[in-house]
Design a protein around this motif. Structure first.
Motif, PDB file in Angstrom:
ATOM      1  N   THR A  77       0.871  -1.163   0.000  1.00  0.00           N
ATOM      2  CA  THR A  77       0.000   0.000   0.000  1.00  0.00           C
ATOM      3  C   THR A  77       0.911   1.217   0.000  1.00  0.00           C
ATOM      4  O   THR A  77       1.744   1.371   0.894  1.00  0.00           O
ATOM      5  CB  THR A  77      -0.897   0.024   1.255  1.00  0.00           C
ATOM      6  OG1 THR A  77      -1.707  -1.148   1.249  1.00  0.00           O
ATOM      7  CG2 THR A  77      -1.769   1.266   1.284  1.00  0.00           C
ATOM      8  N   LEU A  78       0.798   2.050  -1.022  1.00  0.00           N
ATOM      9  CA  LEU A  78       1.622   3.250  -1.113  1.00  0.00           C
ATOM     10  C   LEU A  78       0.834   4.449  -0.604  1.00  0.00           C
ATOM     11  O   LEU A  78      -0.273   4.702  -1.054  1.00  0.00           O
ATOM     12  CB  LEU A  78       2.074   3.497  -2.552  1.00  0.00           C
ATOM     13  CG  LEU A  78       2.951   2.415  -3.162  1.00  0.00           C
ATOM     14  CD1 LEU A  78       3.308   2.783  -4.593  1.00  0.00           C
ATOM     15  CD2 LEU A  78       4.200   2.190  -2.347  1.00  0.00           C
ATOM     16  N   LEU A  79       1.415   5.148   0.326  1.00  0.00           N
ATOM     17  CA  LEU A  79       0.816   6.377   0.847  1.00  0.00           C
ATOM     18  C   LEU A  79       1.559   7.523   0.168  1.00  0.00           C
ATOM     19  O   LEU A  79       2.556   8.022   0.672  1.00  0.00           O
ATOM     20  CB  LEU A  79       0.971   6.431   2.368  1.00  0.00           C
ATOM     21  CG  LEU A  79       0.447   5.192   3.104  1.00  0.00           C
ATOM     22  CD1 LEU A  79       0.815   5.239   4.568  1.00  0.00           C
ATOM     23  CD2 LEU A  79      -1.045   5.055   2.910  1.00  0.00           C
ATOM     24  N   ASP A  80       1.076   7.885  -0.997  1.00  0.00           N
ATOM     25  CA  ASP A  80       1.755   8.856  -1.862  1.00  0.00           C
ATOM     26  C   ASP A  80       1.081  10.214  -1.745  1.00  0.00           C
ATOM     27  O   ASP A  80       0.006  10.440  -2.298  1.00  0.00           O
ATOM     28  CB  ASP A  80       1.720   8.355  -3.303  1.00  0.00           C
ATOM     29  CG  ASP A  80       2.518   9.219  -4.254  1.00  0.00           C
ATOM     30  OD1 ASP A  80       3.035  10.276  -3.835  1.00  0.00           O
ATOM     31  OD2 ASP A  80       2.626   8.837  -5.433  1.00  0.00           O
ATOM     32  N   ALA A  81       1.716  11.120  -1.012  1.00  0.00           N
ATOM     33  CA  ALA A  81       1.166  12.462  -0.810  1.00  0.00           C
ATOM     34  C   ALA A  81       1.158  13.280  -2.098  1.00  0.00           C
ATOM     35  O   ALA A  81       0.535  14.329  -2.159  1.00  0.00           O
ATOM     36  CB  ALA A  81       1.960  13.197   0.259  1.00  0.00           C
ATOM     37  N   TYR A  82       1.828  12.810  -3.120  1.00  0.00           N
ATOM     38  CA  TYR A  82       1.887  13.549  -4.385  1.00  0.00           C
ATOM     39  C   TYR A  82       1.038  12.901  -5.469  1.00  0.00           C
ATOM     40  O   TYR A  82       1.172  13.216  -6.638  1.00  0.00           O
ATOM     41  CB  TYR A  82       3.342  13.691  -4.841  1.00  0.00           C
ATOM     42  CG  TYR A  82       4.123  14.462  -3.814  1.00  0.00           C
ATOM     43  CD1 TYR A  82       3.978  15.832  -3.691  1.00  0.00           C
ATOM     44  CD2 TYR A  82       4.957  13.807  -2.928  1.00  0.00           C
ATOM     45  CE1 TYR A  82       4.668  16.544  -2.728  1.00  0.00           C
ATOM     46  CE2 TYR A  82       5.650  14.513  -1.958  1.00  0.00           C
ATOM     47  CZ  TYR A  82       5.498  15.877  -1.866  1.00  0.00           C
ATOM     48  OH  TYR A  82       6.171  16.568  -0.904  1.00  0.00           O
ATOM     49  N   GLU A  83       0.151  12.019  -5.052  1.00  0.00           N
ATOM     50  CA  GLU A  83      -0.757  11.374  -5.987  1.00  0.00           C
ATOM     51  C   GLU A  83      -1.630  12.440  -6.654  1.00  0.00           C
ATOM     52  O   GLU A  83      -2.181  13.300  -5.966  1.00  0.00           O
ATOM     53  CB  GLU A  83      -1.627  10.377  -5.218  1.00  0.00           C
ATOM     54  CG  GLU A  83      -2.555   9.573  -6.069  1.00  0.00           C
ATOM     55  CD  GLU A  83      -3.365   8.593  -5.218  1.00  0.00           C
ATOM     56  OE1 GLU A  83      -4.491   8.303  -5.624  1.00  0.00           O
ATOM     57  OE2 GLU A  83      -2.869   8.150  -4.183  1.00  0.00           O
ATOM     58  N   PRO A  84      -1.765  12.398  -7.971  1.00  0.00           N
ATOM     59  CA  PRO A  84      -2.598  13.401  -8.645  1.00  0.00           C
ATOM     60  C   PRO A  84      -4.026  13.381  -8.126  1.00  0.00           C
ATOM     61  O   PRO A  84      -4.603  12.325  -7.893  1.00  0.00           O
ATOM     62  CB  PRO A  84      -2.544  12.966 -10.115  1.00  0.00           C
ATOM     63  CG  PRO A  84      -1.305  12.150 -10.231  1.00  0.00           C
ATOM     64  CD  PRO A  84      -1.132  11.480  -8.889  1.00  0.00           C
ATOM     65  N   GLY A  85      -4.572  14.581  -7.894  1.00  0.00           N
ATOM     66  CA  GLY A  85      -5.951  14.724  -7.466  1.00  0.00           C
ATOM     67  C   GLY A  85      -6.167  14.659  -5.966  1.00  0.00           C
ATOM     68  O   GLY A  85      -7.277  14.814  -5.498  1.00  0.00           O
TER      69      GLY A  85
END
Length: 93
Positions: A77-85
């Protein structure tokens, strides 16, 4: 004679490594971004077996290509704060 600036930073890095290890941190050193990426993917991730992974706003992290490699691994599970949207509030959280 070695480059004195490079020698200085190698000495400082080794001092930092010793300090971190004396505080029970496990330290890995890599000579390049490519080596760091391989170290994470081939040694650290298999050893730690995390269920989720996140990272801060590190430009160095982005330059390694590790984010893309982690996205393609699957099973994490990636917790990506820079995920688009993603909203600014979710980014902060």
């Amino acid at each position: 004679m070695q480059d004195p600036v490079e020698n200085y930073w190698k000495l400082r890095l080794n001092e930092l490594k010793k300090s971190l290890e004396s505080n029970n941190f496990e330290v890995h050193l890599a000579a390049s971004a490519s080596e760091a990426k391989d170290l994470v993917l081939k040694a650290i991730i298999p050893q730690v077996a995390p269920k989720s992974v996140s990272w801060g706003g590190s430009l160095t992290f982005g330059k390694t290509g590790l984010g893309d490699a982690l996205r393609s691994l699957g099973g994490l599970t990636l917790l990506d704060a820079y995920e688009p949207g993603i909203s600014p509030a979710d980014m902060y959280e």
